[in-house]
Design a protein around this motif. Structure first.
Motif, PDB file in Angstrom:
ATOM      1  N   PHE A 138       0.931  -1.157   0.020  1.00 59.82           N
ATOM      2  CA  PHE A 138       0.262  -0.205  -0.099  1.00 59.82           C
ATOM      3  C   PHE A 138       0.811   1.235   0.206  1.00 59.82           C
ATOM      4  O   PHE A 138       1.885   1.500   0.933  1.00 59.82           O
ATOM      5  CB  PHE A 138      -1.051  -0.001   1.173  1.00 59.82           C
ATOM      6  N   PRO A 139       0.706   2.329  -0.867  1.00 64.38           N
ATOM      7  CA  PRO A 139       1.199   3.407  -0.838  1.00 64.38           C
ATOM      8  C   PRO A 139       0.933   4.207   0.095  1.00 64.38           C
ATOM      9  O   PRO A 139      -0.346   4.878  -0.106  1.00 64.38           O
ATOM     10  CB  PRO A 139       1.179   3.962  -2.349  1.00 64.38           C
ATOM     11  N   VAL A 140       1.372   4.562   1.102  1.00 65.79           N
ATOM     12  CA  VAL A 140       0.954   5.515   2.063  1.00 65.79           C
ATOM     13  C   VAL A 140       1.963   6.684   2.397  1.00 65.79           C
ATOM     14  O   VAL A 140       2.906   6.810   1.733  1.00 65.79           O
ATOM     15  CB  VAL A 140       0.617   4.913   3.612  1.00 65.79           C
ATOM     16  N   SER A 141       1.327   7.671   3.327  1.00 65.78           N
ATOM     17  CA  SER A 141       2.071   8.949   3.250  1.00 65.78           C
ATOM     18  C   SER A 141       3.047   8.674   4.589  1.00 65.78           C
ATOM     19  O   SER A 141       2.523   8.912   5.725  1.00 65.78           O
ATOM     20  CB  SER A 141       0.935  10.106   3.577  1.00 65.78           C
ATOM     21  N   THR A 142       4.235   9.178   4.315  1.00 62.62           N
ATOM     22  CA  THR A 142       5.190   9.167   5.573  1.00 62.62           C
ATOM     23  C   THR A 142       4.888  10.331   6.347  1.00 62.62           C
ATOM     24  O   THR A 142       5.066  10.520   7.506  1.00 62.62           O
ATOM     25  CB  THR A 142       6.453   9.303   5.007  1.00 62.62           C
ATOM     26  N   THR A 143       4.214  11.477   5.554  1.00 61.75           N
ATOM     27  CA  THR A 143       4.101  12.621   6.453  1.00 61.75           C
ATOM     28  C   THR A 143       2.802  12.316   7.121  1.00 61.75           C
ATOM     29  O   THR A 143       2.798  12.883   8.222  1.00 61.75           O
ATOM     30  CB  THR A 143       3.645  13.721   5.191  1.00 61.75           C
ATOM     31  N   HIS A 144       1.665  11.730   6.944  1.00 63.43           N
ATOM     32  CA  HIS A 144       0.620  11.238   7.810  1.00 63.43           C
ATOM     33  C   HIS A 144       1.238  10.411   8.996  1.00 63.43           C
ATOM     34  O   HIS A 144       0.851  10.639   9.874  1.00 63.43           O
ATOM     35  CB  HIS A 144      -0.163  10.336   6.911  1.00 63.43           C
ATOM     36  N   ALA A 145       2.289   9.497   8.405  1.00 64.12           N
ATOM     37  CA  ALA A 145       2.820   8.586   9.537  1.00 64.12           C
ATOM     38  C   ALA A 145       3.605   9.417  10.681  1.00 64.12           C
ATOM     39  O   ALA A 145       3.317   9.308  11.816  1.00 64.12           O
ATOM     40  CB  ALA A 145       3.763   7.656   8.897  1.00 64.12           C
ATOM     41  N   LEU A 146       4.362  10.574   9.981  1.00 67.21           N
ATOM     42  CA  LEU A 146       5.140  11.410  11.246  1.00 67.21           C
ATOM     43  C   LEU A 146       4.055  12.107  11.998  1.00 67.21           C
ATOM     44  O   LEU A 146       4.273  12.408  13.045  1.00 67.21           O
ATOM     45  CB  LEU A 146       5.834  12.506  10.354  1.00 67.21           C
ATOM     46  N   VAL A 147       3.160  12.915  11.278  1.00 68.53           N
ATOM     47  CA  VAL A 147       2.012  13.442  12.154  1.00 68.53           C
ATOM     48  C   VAL A 147       1.275  12.762  13.139  1.00 68.53           C
ATOM     49  O   VAL A 147       1.346  13.340  14.341  1.00 68.53           O
ATOM     50  CB  VAL A 147       1.022  14.189  11.042  1.00 68.53           C
ATOM     51  N   GLY A 148       1.110  11.300  12.780  1.00 71.21           N
ATOM     52  CA  GLY A 148       0.465  10.351  13.865  1.00 71.21           C
ATOM     53  C   GLY A 148       1.433  10.308  14.779  1.00 71.21           C
ATOM     54  O   GLY A 148       1.189  10.384  16.197  1.00 71.21           O
ATOM     55  N   ALA A 149       2.496  10.190  14.475  1.00 67.91           N
ATOM     56  CA  ALA A 149       3.627   9.633  15.583  1.00 67.91           C
ATOM     57  C   ALA A 149       3.994  10.894  16.387  1.00 67.91           C
ATOM     58  O   ALA A 149       4.078  10.616  17.598  1.00 67.91           O
ATOM     59  CB  ALA A 149       4.861   9.149  14.786  1.00 67.91           C
ATOM     60  N   LEU A 150       3.931  11.978  16.118  1.00 70.68           N
ATOM     61  CA  LEU A 150       4.008  13.059  16.791  1.00 70.68           C
ATOM     62  C   LEU A 150       2.937  13.445  17.976  1.00 70.68           C
ATOM     63  O   LEU A 150       3.200  13.797  19.009  1.00 70.68           O
ATOM     64  CB  LEU A 150       4.070  14.602  15.954  1.00 70.68           C
ATOM     65  N   VAL A 151       1.911  13.156  17.533  1.00 74.51           N
ATOM     66  CA  VAL A 151       0.619  13.339  18.448  1.00 74.51           C
ATOM     67  C   VAL A 151       0.550  11.969  19.356  1.00 74.51           C
ATOM     68  O   VAL A 151       0.511  12.120  20.469  1.00 74.51           O
ATOM     69  CB  VAL A 151      -0.832  13.101  17.402  1.00 74.51           C
ATOM     70  N   GLY A 152       0.905  10.795  18.925  1.00 73.54           N
ATOM     71  CA  GLY A 152       0.800   9.566  19.763  1.00 73.54           C
ATOM     72  C   GLY A 152       1.984  10.015  20.484  1.00 73.54           C
ATOM     73  O   GLY A 152       1.668   9.541  22.071  1.00 73.54           O
ATOM     74  N   ALA A 153       3.353  10.047  20.424  1.00 75.41           N
ATOM     75  CA  ALA A 153       4.375  10.274  21.292  1.00 75.41           C
ATOM     76  C   ALA A 153       4.000  11.557  22.327  1.00 75.41           C
ATOM     77  O   ALA A 153       4.467  11.491  23.258  1.00 75.41           O
ATOM     78  CB  ALA A 153       5.645  10.462  20.678  1.00 75.41           C
ATOM     79  N   GLY A 154       3.417  12.516  21.658  1.00 74.41           N
ATOM     80  CA  GLY A 154       3.218  13.718  22.425  1.00 74.41           C
ATOM     81  C   GLY A 154       2.106  13.266  23.709  1.00 74.41           C
ATOM     82  O   GLY A 154       2.343  13.986  24.844  1.00 74.41           O
ATOM     83  N   LEU A 155       1.128  12.572  23.398  1.00 77.15           N
ATOM     84  CA  LEU A 155       0.147  12.246  24.393  1.00 77.15           C
ATOM     85  C   LEU A 155       0.796  11.240  25.223  1.00 77.15           C
ATOM     86  O   LEU A 155       0.392  11.335  26.347  1.00 77.15           O
ATOM     87  CB  LEU A 155      -0.940  11.412  23.544  1.00 77.15           C
ATOM     88  N   ALA A 156       1.464  10.327  24.884  1.00 73.88           N
ATOM     89  CA  ALA A 156       2.415   9.524  25.815  1.00 73.88           C
ATOM     90  C   ALA A 156       3.317  10.069  26.882  1.00 73.88           C
ATOM     91  O   ALA A 156       3.340  10.008  27.760  1.00 73.88           O
ATOM     92  CB  ALA A 156       3.132   8.427  25.019  1.00 73.88           C
ATOM     93  N   GLY A 157       3.779  11.479  26.307  1.00 70.51           N
ATOM     94  CA  GLY A 157       4.774  12.003  26.867  1.00 70.51           C
ATOM     95  C   GLY A 157       4.329  13.127  27.826  1.00 70.51           C
ATOM     96  O   GLY A 157       4.985  13.675  28.815  1.00 70.51           O
ATOM     97  N   SER A 158       3.268  13.917  27.441  1.00 74.93           N
ATOM     98  CA  SER A 158       2.616  15.094  28.059  1.00 74.93           C
ATOM     99  C   SER A 158       1.077  15.074  28.447  1.00 74.93           C
ATOM    100  O   SER A 158       0.560  15.968  28.778  1.00 74.93           O
ATOM    101  CB  SER A 158       3.079  16.305  27.433  1.00 74.93           C
ATOM    102  N   GLY A 159       0.725  13.947  28.306  1.00 76.13           N
ATOM    103  CA  GLY A 159      -0.987  13.831  28.356  1.00 76.13           C
ATOM    104  C   GLY A 159      -1.644  14.606  27.652  1.00 76.13           C
ATOM    105  O   GLY A 159      -1.604  14.412  26.066  1.00 76.13           O
ATOM    106  N   SER A 160      -2.532  15.676  28.082  1.00 74.48           N
ATOM    107  CA  SER A 160      -3.221  16.375  27.460  1.00 74.48           C
ATOM    108  C   SER A 160      -2.533  17.745  26.717  1.00 74.48           C
ATOM    109  O   SER A 160      -3.172  18.591  26.303  1.00 74.48           O
ATOM    110  CB  SER A 160      -4.492  16.840  27.877  1.00 74.48           C
ATOM    111  N   GLN A 161      -1.283  17.649  26.790  1.00 73.17           N
ATOM    112  CA  GLN A 161      -0.567  18.972  26.476  1.00 73.17           C
ATOM    113  C   GLN A 161      -0.169  18.720  25.125  1.00 73.17           C
ATOM    114  O   GLN A 161       0.829  19.251  24.845  1.00 73.17           O
ATOM    115  CB  GLN A 161       0.473  19.211  27.408  1.00 73.17           C
ATOM    116  N   VAL A 162      -1.113  18.484  23.980  1.00 72.83           N
ATOM    117  CA  VAL A 162      -0.757  18.419  22.722  1.00 72.83           C
ATOM    118  C   VAL A 162      -1.802  19.279  21.928  1.00 72.83           C
ATOM    119  O   VAL A 162      -2.935  19.035  22.202  1.00 72.83           O
ATOM    120  CB  VAL A 162      -0.849  16.980  22.359  1.00 72.83           C
ATOM    121  N   HIS A 163      -1.255  20.111  21.313  1.00 72.83           N
ATOM    122  CA  HIS A 163      -2.220  21.397  20.733  1.00 72.83           C
ATOM    123  C   HIS A 163      -2.689  20.840  19.213  1.00 72.83           C
ATOM    124  O   HIS A 163      -1.928  21.075  18.327  1.00 72.83           O
ATOM    125  CB  HIS A 163      -1.092  22.575  20.637  1.00 72.83           C
TER     126      HIS A 163
END
Length: 318
Positions: free
Chosen positions: A102-127
């Motif tokens: 499947f051709p997927v977006s690395t950009t989408h993967a990075l955006v998702g990863a930023l949010v996921g790691a952000g939520l894991a690292g700072s709880g609700s402090q993700v803008h």
């Protein structure tokens, strides 16, 4: 230790990016029978590498956008654990998609990863509101714009007889140039997204970062792009050389424009969108496969978020 892990994680992202994305700019060359799979891949890899190197001089704006600032706290952005988790989450997402073709977006993967790691690292402090203008709007609208332009461009080129059903020396030259331009623009647009992850490494020379990422993208494309190549070249739509050129021209134009305006569009979305627009116009689009690709796109962000959150928890524990 963490700096080494970070560098290896970024190289993993780059390798999976090359495997999943190096063929996107040249899919029409293979799908239209203008050249072989290997010939298209070599041309796409060479021009992508050139774009990746050029990004070291032209892509400062994209570096800033993918540093994570504005999405999570500055303290978390400077955490190697956070950045490693983002890289690992994005890389595993692209790796799994490549395995299934499947051709997927690395950009989408990075955006998702930023949010996921952000939520894991700072709880609700993700803008999350910061994602809209800077990331999600360009990603959402780019395939729609590409599909419309793919249709209109093909009809126009056919009307002025620049999109014949058969190969000609002029058409081949224009097709190679447009496919090369699309791949160059992909390197220009994607490379700084990965190099940005190295900004937290103390004393790291980003020029070497660009070179390492460029080389690893090329290696991933050469060694592991066959599954995605078949999907993009043969399973989205049937095409003749003129139709392939129209799709390639749209991809090149949109990704190049986005790169020079520091808009993080997905070459995947633009490439598939242009092929879809042209295929819908010619009634040759293969809708079942397109539906499967759309489902993979929808799952990319949550998959990247979950994997990055798990990676952050494991790295923090270790």
């Amino acid at each position: 230790m963490l700096t080494t892990l970070l560098f290896l994680a970024v190289c993993f992202v780059a390798f999976t990016n090359g495997a999943n994305a190096n063929f996107k700019g040249v899919a029409s060359l293979y799908g239209s029978g203008t050249t072989s799979l290997r010939g298209a891949l070599l041309w796409g890899t060479a021009t992508t590498f050139a774009g990746s190197i050029a990004a070291a001089f032209l892509a400062e704006g994209m570096l800033k956008k993918f540093s994570g600032r504005g999405i999570v706290s500055d303290v978390l952005v400077q955490s190697p654990e956070f950045v490693c988790a983002v890289a690992i989450g994005a890389a595993l997402t692209s790796f799994l998609a490549t395995r299934f073709g499947f051709p997927v977006s690395t950009t989408h993967a990075l955006v998702g990863a930023l949010v996921g790691a952000g939520l894991a690292g700072s709880g609700s402090q993700v803008h999350l509101e910061a994602l809209g203008k800077n990331f999600l709007y360009p990603l959402f609208f780019s395939p729609i714009v590409a599909a419309l332009l793919g249709s209109v461009t093909y009809l126009f080129l056919r009307a002025v007889r620049l999109a014949p059903d058969h190969r000609t020396p002029l058409l081949d030259a224009l097709h190679y140039l447009s496919a090369g331009a699309a791949s160059f623009a992909r390197g220009l647009n994607d490379t700084p997204k990965m190099v940005a992850l190295l900004l937290v490494a103390p004393g790291f020379d980003l020029r070497w970062g660009f070179l390492a990422v460029a080389a690893t993208i090329a290696l991933g494309g050469l060694l592991d792009a066959d599954r995605v190549a078949e999907t993009l070249g043969k399973k989205v739509t049937s095409m003749n050389p003129g139709q392939g050129f129209a799709a390639s021209l749209v991809t090149a134009g949109l990704v190049t424009t986005a790169s020079f305006h520091s808009l993080p569009v997905s070459t995947t979305h633009v490439s598939v969108g242009s092929l879809l627009g042209m295929g819908a116009t010619t009634r040759q689009a293969k809708w079942r496969k397109i539906g499967e690709i759309l489902l993979a796109w929808v799952s990319t962000v949550p998959c990247g978020a979950i994997l990055a959150a798990v990676a952050y928890a494991l790295i923090s524990w270790l």
